[in-house]
Scaffold this active site. Structure first.
Site: not given
Length: 273
Positions: A95-97
């Site tokens: 998700a690379k949040r």
């Protein structure tokens, strides 16, 4: 879940091999498989991947390709995460949040808390400052989940930020690895905070003191070669986790063919790492 994510991952890698398989249903691949570029095609694609990947250590769904279909896509992602975990496969939500304060806390709840989207681990971007990840790191630890922090990525634009130097002379990428290492100080066999280091990079940070997993995307179709991975960045045996997607997914849509391609690659990296 029992035990830390790091402990579960170490056990899974020792038993099933060090390979992270991707679920990346981009439109071109859906078309190549004869599937429609909608939620129905997405669900069919994900179902094939679940069947093909059963029995592997860890699988990484790329969240963006599900998110593109709105609520229906997220529903498919929820079902996919649940199906993989029911099959005994660890799930890394790609998700690379990355954000700050209450917004980061909300992302943490979604991907590492009690949400239906929560997986065994999630990727995160630390380039608002490693400290901005604190809500995610704490939530993940409280729920026995892991976090993979972007450190050195292979996209050309990344170097202008990640290779910049801090006041003490380290690259920012190295500073992120060192900050992740501090989170693993009291870890057992393998810490639950890992980093992401691109397989095609010529210069990589030192991960020898990380005491956590190193996710290495870019193996196969993107140019990374399994034989070049051993000892990457000073990594110790059992620390590197090569990630592959297109190299095996292009064998689809037959689940058995995808599985065979994945087994071939897993066997190729297992004796090296």
């Amino acid at each position: 879940m029992t035990g830390s994510f790091g402990d579960r991952l170490a056990a899974a890698m020792a038993e099933r091999g060090p390979l992270c398989l991707g679920i990346d249903p981009h439109p071109e691949l859906l078309a190549a498989w004869g599937l429609s570029a909608d939620a129905d095609g997405l669900a069919r694609f994900a179902d094939v991947c679940v069947r093909a990947y059963s029995g592997f250590a860890i699988v990484k769904p790329q969240v963006a390709f599900f998110e593109a279909y709105g609520a229906a896509g997220f529903a498919v992602l929820e079902r996919t995460i649940a199906a993989l975990r029911a099959a005994g496969v660890l799930v890394l939500a790609d998700a690379k949040r990355g954000d700050i304060g209450s917004t980061m806390a909300a992302y943490a709840q979604a991907w590492a808390g009690d949400s239906p989207l929560a997986a065994d681990a999630v990727t995160a971007s630390p380039y608002l400052g490693f400290g901005s990840l604190r809500p995610l790191l704490d939530t993940a630890a409280a729920h026995g989940r892991g976090v993979f922090v972007l450190a050195a990525t292979s996209n050309p634009e990344g170097a202008s930020v990640q290779q910049a130097r801090t006041e003490d002379g380290r690259t920012l990428a190295q500073a992120m690895v060192d900050a992740a290492a501090a989170e693993n100080r009291d870890a057992g066999v393998l810490g639950s905070v890992g980093v992401v280091v691109g397989a095609t990079l010529s210069v990589v940070p030192d991960v020898s003191a990380l005491r956590g997993p190193v996710l290495v995307p870019g193996v196969g179709a993107q140019g990374g070669r399994p034989e070049d991975l051993a000892g990457l960045g000073g990594a110790l045996p059992g620390q590197l986790l090569p990630a592959v997607s297109r190299e095996v997914l292009r064998a689809g849509p037959d689940a058995a063919a995808i599985r065979a391609a994945a087994e071939t690659l897993r066997d190729a990296v297992s004796h090296l790492l």
